[in-house]
Design a protein around this motif. Structure first.
Motif, PDB file in Angstrom:
ATOM      1  N   ALA A  30       9.791   1.318 -59.193  1.00  0.00           N
ATOM      2  CA  ALA A  30      11.070   1.020 -59.844  1.00  0.00           C
ATOM      3  C   ALA A  30      11.034  -0.416 -60.342  1.00  0.00           C
ATOM      4  CB  ALA A  30      12.233   1.220 -58.876  1.00  0.00           C
ATOM      5  N   GLY A  31      11.424  -0.625 -61.573  1.00  0.00           N
ATOM      6  CA  GLY A  31      11.407  -1.966 -62.151  1.00  0.00           C
ATOM      7  C   GLY A  31      12.513  -2.141 -63.171  1.00  0.00           C
ATOM      8  N   VAL A  32      12.552  -3.327 -63.735  1.00  0.00           N
ATOM      9  CA  VAL A  32      13.575  -3.686 -64.720  1.00  0.00           C
ATOM     10  C   VAL A  32      12.913  -4.469 -65.842  1.00  0.00           C
ATOM     11  CG1 VAL A  32      15.582  -5.171 -65.142  1.00  0.00           C
ATOM     12  CG2 VAL A  32      15.539  -3.695 -63.126  1.00  0.00           C
ATOM     13  N   THR A  33      13.263  -4.154 -67.062  1.00  0.00           N
ATOM     14  CA  THR A  33      12.876  -4.983 -68.203  1.00  0.00           C
ATOM     15  C   THR A  33      14.126  -5.474 -68.900  1.00  0.00           C
ATOM     16  OG1 THR A  33      12.732  -3.083 -69.707  1.00  0.00           O
ATOM     17  CG2 THR A  33      10.707  -3.738 -68.561  1.00  0.00           C
ATOM     18  N   LEU A  34      14.051  -6.675 -69.440  1.00  0.00           N
ATOM     19  CA  LEU A  34      15.157  -7.273 -70.175  1.00  0.00           C
ATOM     20  C   LEU A  34      14.839  -7.248 -71.660  1.00  0.00           C
ATOM     21  CD1 LEU A  34      15.794 -10.407 -67.903  1.00  0.00           C
ATOM     22  CD2 LEU A  34      16.709  -8.087 -67.652  1.00  0.00           C
ATOM     23  N   ASN A  35      15.841  -6.966 -72.467  1.00  0.00           N
ATOM     24  CA  ASN A  35      15.682  -6.924 -73.920  1.00  0.00           C
ATOM     25  C   ASN A  35      16.675  -7.859 -74.588  1.00  0.00           C
ATOM     26  OD1 ASN A  35      14.944  -3.356 -74.320  1.00  0.00           O
ATOM     27  ND2 ASN A  35      13.699  -5.019 -73.535  1.00  0.00           N
ATOM     28  N   ARG A  40      14.038  -5.901 -77.849  1.00  0.00           N
ATOM     29  CA  ARG A  40      12.662  -6.325 -77.622  1.00  0.00           C
ATOM     30  C   ARG A  40      12.569  -7.254 -76.420  1.00  0.00           C
ATOM     31  NH1 ARG A  40       9.791  -2.965 -80.318  1.00  0.00           N
ATOM     32  NH2 ARG A  40       8.134  -4.404 -80.931  1.00  0.00           N
ATOM     33  N   MET A  41      11.425  -7.188 -75.735  1.00  0.00           N
ATOM     34  CA  MET A  41      11.155  -8.108 -74.639  1.00  0.00           C
ATOM     35  C   MET A  41      10.616  -9.416 -75.193  1.00  0.00           C
ATOM     36  SD  MET A  41       9.314  -5.553 -71.924  1.00  0.00           S
ATOM     37  CE  MET A  41       8.840  -6.935 -70.889  1.00  0.00           C
ATOM     38  N   ARG A  42      11.027 -10.528 -74.592  1.00  0.00           N
ATOM     39  CA  ARG A  42      10.539 -11.828 -75.049  1.00  0.00           C
ATOM     40  C   ARG A  42       9.086 -12.015 -74.656  1.00  0.00           C
ATOM     41  NH1 ARG A  42      13.286 -16.693 -72.157  1.00  0.00           N
ATOM     42  NH2 ARG A  42      11.851 -15.922 -70.550  1.00  0.00           N
ATOM     43  N   ASP A  43       8.771 -11.731 -73.383  1.00  0.00           N
ATOM     44  CA  ASP A  43       7.404 -11.825 -72.881  1.00  0.00           C
ATOM     45  C   ASP A  43       7.362 -11.116 -71.520  1.00  0.00           C
ATOM     46  OD1 ASP A  43       8.110 -15.322 -72.323  1.00  0.00           O
ATOM     47  OD2 ASP A  43       8.509 -13.636 -70.976  1.00  0.00           O
ATOM     48  N   ALA A  48      10.883  -7.394 -64.123  1.00  0.00           N
ATOM     49  CA  ALA A  48      10.888  -7.444 -62.664  1.00  0.00           C
ATOM     50  C   ALA A  48      10.169  -6.199 -62.163  1.00  0.00           C
ATOM     51  CB  ALA A  48      12.317  -7.493 -62.130  1.00  0.00           C
ATOM     52  N   HIS A  49       9.144  -6.383 -61.331  1.00  0.00           N
ATOM     53  CA  HIS A  49       8.291  -5.283 -60.887  1.00  0.00           C
ATOM     54  C   HIS A  49       7.709  -5.652 -59.524  1.00  0.00           C
ATOM     55  CE1 HIS A  49       4.931  -7.875 -62.149  1.00  0.00           C
ATOM     56  NE2 HIS A  49       5.611  -8.072 -63.270  1.00  0.00           N
ATOM     57  N   ASP A  80      20.020 -14.847 -73.642  1.00  0.00           N
ATOM     58  CA  ASP A  80      19.626 -14.013 -74.774  1.00  0.00           C
ATOM     59  C   ASP A  80      19.518 -12.539 -74.417  1.00  0.00           C
ATOM     60  OD1 ASP A  80      19.477 -16.268 -76.328  1.00  0.00           O
ATOM     61  OD2 ASP A  80      17.325 -16.560 -75.997  1.00  0.00           O
ATOM     62  N   VAL A  81      19.773 -12.173 -73.176  1.00  0.00           N
ATOM     63  CA  VAL A  81      19.601 -10.785 -72.758  1.00  0.00           C
ATOM     64  C   VAL A  81      20.828  -9.962 -73.147  1.00  0.00           C
ATOM     65  CG1 VAL A  81      19.369  -9.244 -70.775  1.00  0.00           C
ATOM     66  CG2 VAL A  81      18.048 -11.365 -70.875  1.00  0.00           C
TER      67      VAL A  81
END
Length: 680
Positions: A30-35, A40-43, A48-49, A80-81
């Motif tokens: 289970a993880g999280v990505t921010l856009n 889009r992801m910044r980098d 979070a993983h 910026d999220v």
């Protein structure tokens, strides 16, 4: 009450600190990505993983497990999220299933600080995928919402991360899998069995190996349930530090998230209807609305000017598409709040009168009249308050519509939009198509474009049936049939126009020739390359050709042998228009039509049918699946459509060109000219 979401549905979040509980029945990552605003992801730092379980405002588990508790503080996210994706992935290795087909559908629940469930989602429909974006938390006009996504990826974590714009997606996926493998070796030697899920808020969950330490005083414990590293639990297993990276003090749970100066922060909206923000009144069904600010006064409605394309997306087309769906949802929920407030006011007045007049001796006289007047005054005050809130919300939407409508590209624009005067066939098909307008009685003048995604997943049915009430009752049967034929031609012309000139082939079945006049724009322009199929033989020939194409393409795709398709097979998308159904159709033809409606969309064959269901009643229930598989539209305004959020009945208006306009023939001639110039 918990909102049980289906794919594409969304729900407002009442606060900015939430926990996402995951129950998968087998170990998953289970993880999280921010856009950002464009999705889009910044980098890699926006993920979070298990190898990096903490971000500002986000905390996830350090290992794969059947049950997860993810903590999110939306106030503490980087500025910026605009979107927080909740992702699930299967660990790599021979000890784990290769995809989700062998597992029960993962269950996710979003809860508040008090543990009360806000929304839940069961990610059904997964098969060959090994990673999925299950939920997303996103912004719209300064408020956060949750949406059920359920977007799976057969390519696993790497494909998912790459789809969000991360260049080093493969390397990050390897890092995550290595961290999970190391954690598995330390924690257990076999996959634990997950709990049995229930549909109530109380769910059985396995005990965690070690409980996290208690939170510091005054800070709620939303940290992931993980073994602590040692006394004090200062690692990722402890509670989140809720301090915003640019603020010295913790965010208050009662303080709404700040928006950039001068304007609210927008969100994105699902494709289906798909899908559709909390209404301006903030009221839920069965409650009275709260007083809202009034435009022109301090703290009033949004003072910033509306901007076309003010929604996330990778292109202007996607931003406009998302903005239109946001407007649709805003209007639906604002009207829902208004109607709920009116119902509440009426029911409260009835209760007050009943309580006062229960005594027969009090039913007449000055006291009774005073009680009635007081109850009526309270009702009128509530309704006036609700009306003011509705006027504020719809006024904002009308202003937004005035700037959005002229900015729409051809695929999303009305025929009277000047964009059609400069029309040129596109190089790529659009993401969506306008098939009409929607309005609601409380604001009939505000028309919201009705958009469907392309390629069409469902065929379209123009109902030419006898008048059933409403505006159609004023139209005789012959005129209704003529309007249905004209609507089909307008829709077909629009579908042809928004595709590249050589990437759509049109077929027409008109057994008795009754639609000859309506079909003139398609015939005279040359867009229709062959005459309409007439008679039973024409019906059989056309359906045989299209069903054979569907069979061949499906077999080639399944066997991965598309290069073996016959060289003369037309691989362009196909649109079949059927008039006068079931005239000229025998049992075999009816079965072929049903087959095309069911299987055709998957290989680029779409159906547009003009029919009166009553005329096909001789077939009985055998045709019920056909009618259900098609999106019913009407040739005159009719309130037969419902939104996916609150279920309002919306008045649909067909996408006809203005009377006397030559825009449709002009557009079709340009399509044919582009075909000739390309040599097709």
């Amino acid at each position: 009450m918990t909102a049980e979401l289906v794919r594409g549905q969304n729900h407002p979040l009442p606060g900015t600190r939430v926990e996402i509980r995951v129950s998968a029945g087998a170990p998953v990552i289970a993880g999280v990505t921010l856009n950002d605003q464009r999705g889009r992801m910044r980098d890699a730092g926006w993920t979070a993983h298990p190898a990096a379980p903490q971000l500002p405002g986000v905390e996830v588990s350090r290992q794969a497990a059947a049950v997860h508790h993810l903590a999110v503080d939306l106030d503490a996210l980087p500025q910026d999220v605009h979107r927080v994706n909740i992702l699930l992935a299967l660990p790599s290795g021979p000890d784990f299933p290769p995809d989700f087909s062998a597992l029960a559908a993962p269950f996710l629940a979003v809860t508040g600080l008090d543990g009360e469930e806000i929304a839940s989602y069961t990610a059904t429909g997964l098969s060959a995928e090994s990673a999925v974006v299950a939920l997303e938390l996103y912004l719209r006009q300064g408020g956060w919402k949750v949406r059920a996504v359920g977007q799976g990826y057969a390519g696993g974590l790497a494909a998912m991360l790459a789809d969000q714009g991360l260049a080093e997606a493969g390397a990050l996926a390897d890092t995550i899998n290595e961290a999970v493998a190391a954690g598995m070796a330390r924690s257990f030697g076999h996959a634990p069995q997950g709990p049995t899920r229930h549909t109530t808020a109380a769910r059985t969950e396995p005990a965690q190996p070690t409980s996290p330490p208690p939170p510091p005083e005054g800070r709620p414990a939303l940290g992931a349930q993980q073994p602590a590293d040692g006394p004090g639990g200062t690692h990722g297993g402890g509670p989140i530090d809720y301090r915003h990276p640019r603020r010295a003090t913790p965010a208050s749970p009662s303080t709404p998230p700040p928006a950039p100066a001068g304007q609210p922060r927008p969100d994105t909206v699902p494709s289906q209807a798909g899908p559709p923000a909390q209404s301006g009144t903030g009221a839920q069904p069965g409650t009275a609305p709260q007083p809202g600010p009034v435009p022109g006064q301090p703290g009033g409605a949004d003072s910033s000017q509306p901007v076309a394309g003010d929604a996330p997306g990778w292109s202007m087309e996607e931003r406009l598409y998302n903005q239109v769906w946001g407007m649709f949802e805003d209007l639906a929920r604002s009207v829902a709040a208004y109607r709920s407030a009116v119902d509440f006011a009426d029911s409260r007045m009835d209760r007050e009168l009943d309580s006062v007049l229960d005594d027969p001796r009090a039913r007449v006289g000055p006291a009774a009249e005073a009680a009635r007047a007081q109850a009526q005054a309270k009702r009128d005050a509530l309704i006036e308050q609700a009306q003011a809130a509705l006027e504020r919300d719809t006024g904002r939407l009308e202003a937004e519509s005035e700037v959005v409508e002229p900015a729409l590209p051809p695929a999303l624009a009305r025929w009277d939009n000047p964009v059609w005067q400069a029309y040129e066939p596109p190089a790529e098909p659009p993401m969506a198509l306008r098939v009409g307008d929607l309005s609601i009685p409380e604001r009939a003048g505000l028309r919201i474009p009705m958009l469907v995604r392309l390629p069409l997943e469902r065929g379209l049915w123009i109902d030419s049936g006898r008048p059933r009430g409403g505006e159609s009752a004023l139209v005789d049967a012959d005129e209704l049939r003529r309007l249905a034929q004209a609507t089909a031609t307008a829709l077909a012309a629009r579908i042809v126009a928004v595709h590249p000139a050589d990437e759509l082939t049109l077929h027409v079945i008109d057994p008795a020739g009754s639609a000859a006049t309506a079909l003139l724009p398609l015939v005279e322009s040359g867009v229709l390359r062959e005459p309409p199929a007439a008679g039973a033989s024409g019906v059989a020939r056309t359906l045989e050709r299209l069903t054979q194409r569907v069979d061949l393409v499906q077999m080639a795709v399944r066997s991965r042998a598309t290069d073996a398709l016959p060289p003369d097979l037309d691989l362009a998308d196909q649109l079949l228009i059927v008039h006068d159904f079931p005239h000229g159709f025998d049992d075999r033809a009816v079965n072929q039509l049903r087959y095309l409606a069911d299987e055709g969309p998957s290989v680029g064959v779409s159906l547009l049918m003009v029919a009166d269901r009553e005329e096909a009643r001789a077939y009985g229930p055998v045709l019920d699946p056909l009618w259900r598989s098609l999106l019913r539209l009407t040739p005159v305004p009719d309130d037969h459509l419902a939104d996916p959020w609150v279920g309002h009945a919306w008045t649909y208006e067909p996408p006809l060109a203005p009377s006397g306009s030559q825009v449709v023939p002009q557009v079709l001639r340009r399509v044919v000219a582009a075909r000739h110039s390309s040599g097709s």
